[in-house]
Enzyme design. Sequence first.
Site, PDB file in Angstrom:
ATOM      1  N   GLU A  77      38.811 -29.145  43.271  1.00 31.45           N
ATOM      2  CA  GLU A  77      37.639 -28.074  42.665  1.00 31.45           C
ATOM      3  C   GLU A  77      37.321 -28.862  41.094  1.00 31.45           C
ATOM      4  O   GLU A  77      36.571 -27.771  40.534  1.00 31.45           O
ATOM      5  CB  GLU A  77      38.223 -26.870  42.579  1.00 31.45           C
ATOM      6  N   HIS A  96      39.481 -21.943  35.272  1.00 30.78           N
ATOM      7  CA  HIS A  96      39.214 -21.252  36.545  1.00 30.78           C
ATOM      8  C   HIS A  96      40.716 -20.632  37.023  1.00 30.78           C
ATOM      9  O   HIS A  96      41.606 -21.242  36.991  1.00 30.78           O
ATOM     10  CB  HIS A  96      38.823 -22.367  37.549  1.00 30.78           C
ATOM     11  N   HIS A  98      42.707 -17.402  39.568  1.00 33.24           N
ATOM     12  CA  HIS A  98      42.514 -16.534  40.584  1.00 33.24           C
ATOM     13  C   HIS A  98      43.462 -15.206  40.231  1.00 33.24           C
ATOM     14  O   HIS A  98      43.738 -14.460  40.999  1.00 33.24           O
ATOM     15  CB  HIS A  98      43.677 -16.986  41.734  1.00 33.24           C
ATOM     16  N   HIS A 166      37.768 -15.464  46.041  1.00 32.87           N
ATOM     17  CA  HIS A 166      38.355 -16.592  45.641  1.00 32.87           C
ATOM     18  C   HIS A 166      38.898 -16.309  44.043  1.00 32.87           C
ATOM     19  O   HIS A 166      40.210 -16.319  43.920  1.00 32.87           O
ATOM     20  CB  HIS A 166      37.385 -17.571  45.424  1.00 32.87           C
TER      21      HIS A 166
END
Lengths: 236, 236, 236, 236
Positions: A77, A96, A98, A166
């Site tokens: 990613e 980034h 989760h 996501h």
Amino acid sequence: MSTLTNVVDDLVAANRILAGLDVLDGFGHVSVRHPERAGCYLLSRSLAPELVSRDDIITFDLESNAQDGDTRTPYLERFIHGEIYAQRPDVQSIVHSHAATVVPFAASSVRLRPIYHMSGFLRTGAPVFEIREKSGMTDMLIRNKAQGAALAETLGDKSAVLMRGHGYCTVGGSIPESVFRAYYAQVNAELQHRAITLGGEVTYLEDEEARLYDETNRSVIGRPWGLWKTKFAPKD
Amino acid sequence: MSTLTNVVDDLVAANRILAGLDVLDGFGHVSVRHPERAGCYLLSRSLAPELVSRDDIITFDLESNAQDGDTRTPYLERFIHGEIYAQRPDVQSIVHSHAATVVPFAASSVRLRPIYHMSGFLRTGAPVFEIREKSGMTDMLIRNKAQGAALAETLGDKSAVLMRGHGYCTVGGSIPESVFRAYYAQVNAELQHRAITLGGEVTYLEDEEARLYDETNRSVIGRPWGLWKTKFAPKD
Amino acid sequence: MSTLTNVVDDLVAANRILAGLDVLDGFGHVSVRHPERAGCYLLSRSLAPELVSRDDIITFDLESNAQDGDTRTPYLERFIHGEIYAQRPDVQSIVHSHAATVVPFAASSVRLRPIYHMSGFLRTGAPVFEIREKSGMTDMLIRNKAQGAALAETLGDKSAVLMRGHGYCTVGGSIPESVFRAYYAQVNAELQHRAITLGGEVTYLEDEEARLYDETNRSVIGRPWGLWKTKFAPKD
Amino acid sequence: MSTLTNVVDDLVAANRILAGLDVLDGFGHVSVRHPERAGCYLLSRSLAPELVSRDDIITFDLESNAQDGDTRTPYLERFIHGEIYAQRPDVQSIVHSHAATVVPFAASSVRLRPIYHMSGFLRTGAPVFEIREKSGMTDMLIRNKAQGAALAETLGDKSAVLMRGHGYCTVGGSIPESVFRAYYAQVNAELQHRAITLGGEVTYLEDEEARLYDETNRSVIGRPWGLWKTKFAPKD
């Protein structure tokens, strides 16, 4: 020490800090714009953030191609980073994640909003990226430039973007700022969830209150950053 | 090292990892199909997972009888493992857990569903096993082949089965996969609980999204597994 | 080692275990019936459970008077223990806790009920003691024999009693059993809260299911107890 | 040791304890009235509480000016402390926190109320300070004497005041008491949230029950304080 060495040390610290604060687990990543090479950014090879060391850092261009013939496995990613840096010249660092408290807001019609000063950076709202819109059925990952660019468009000029099904990204003008925002985005999600489930009326920050604190924060952000480095950065 | 030695080491690591991640406490267990003896599986003697070492591993046949004259106390519920291995040739490893976020879904009419990519393995749904149906009033444990077989039938071709008033099981094509699923089943339960209690509309993964990520996961599962071994596996 | 030495060691372990499991913080206590002196029980002097050592243990009679001229400060609420031992000859050990998940049930009209096998001991229900009924306005503490006796009456032949605006007690036929029940009472409270807030229909254990597991538990309770001693008991 | 040395040691301990108990993170602070200089108080320089040592403590007058020519960076919000000490001669120590369970009550129309004895100090209610009333749009911080005075007025003769969109303060007659109240205010918020979301009827402490326990607490507060010092205070 050179600027590059300092920045790489801070990037390694950011990986360890985000793992230590449970913002990242085995997945997720943090990047920084290359301090010396225009159009490049720094990001670990594919590795759990808690295990990242200096030698794991790779240089990518904004097409998200590894430079200098580096052939180690990159994160699938990495396009999240390349495309946001391409569209947002003001952004110096990107996380980034989760994190468990934020993903529910990414799946819900209820919007993440700033409930206290620490999350003033959410003032302009945290838009939700729906990958189905342009890509239809996917494995949910940002796997190419087109998906990265679509995500960056949804982010727009904001400080955070949620990704349905996501996770989310935060951006900042420095590594401490993107890390601070990644951490307090998930704290805010926890607080907002609690406030909503209490069942009463909830007062959120006015846009002007949020903007004013976000500005103030630049003068005090060194305090948590110093603490986090002391607790989580590698000692060598 | 022989394959068997490697598999036993991974099974011990899995016990410590699941305890370290709070998926298992004093109860619950993890098994693996025997890599060299057809129709056999490996499982610890009756012991808290956090304390399991190589010497505690026992070989069972699919009737769940200990082999080689091993007379140490086995887990009462070893039939969970024997019967699932008997009915599911594709399954190489099984985890049984009472993790706190999943048990409420096993007691509720609300179904566990994948809310983000990490739990794509829930895509085919997590059926709930009701032991009362065939066994009436019991102590809730899977104590014999018939109960194990009934549980395996409810699991069917899925990756997870919830057990009303008890806990859940996850299965996988490898130890890292069954462990990953045991861990992320309980993360998903936490996220789904938060999303539901927020009170808005919740978007779950489409079956195709879930299937696509579950496939992708095979190429990245080494990342959390590597982290977990580093943090929790015995150092010797 | 004498029986008394063993029992004192287990009582010290129980103090440390309950602190390690966050069932007790700076407050709360655990006692055991004296193994050699009829009509006496053992309980620490007034001290945070995490700091209790062998030398801190005091012998009390069932009037909750310290024996052997011991003048160290006792817990104000020792009458909880004396009165339950007086009314319940089957009880060998008692825990009193303020654990965070249970107190809300003590303040709510919603009853604590067993949602999975581990809390089968709740099967006969956990009655709520309302100190206002006999004592009117108080500081909520069980400060004398009359209040202890009223609490013991509310407990009746059950395994747990909640105390409105205060906490709860669990009793058992051994130290491991009272500790197990104190721990799993608060796990059950967490699970039940989650199940209720999911909003669906909740299935609780039938009384017979709960009774059967509570019986089974006597044969497996050594497993978590062994783990907890390894992790939390003093090493000397 | 002099009184001053003892007080400074306790103030350092309080910083470490509040960090260790997760009442404070990188932000928040705790102060004490100067034991020897009338009209002065002691507070760390601008630093994360977990990192505070003896040498970081600064003396301020009630105008919140640093004494003795100390030019190190002070907390922006030191006026919280100066103004409360000015208006409340009975207060000896003050904690300011952003603890996660309390902030939602500061943003909600639902009032924080004592649900068990430990939070009896909330008996007189925890009023909510709305900075917009006198200051309009701000960065939410208490940055000057006027804002501090307005906060102190909202506190009145209570033991705790919530700050909308920000956090809360607790006050006490000693360092252990303000720390105890900061900790149990956030425990109470957690318990009350759980009780409310259970959906039944909730019974809170009557004012007289709360008052009686708050009085009792003075005789037992040494127990958690002793535990906390043992666990978190610097060892030197």
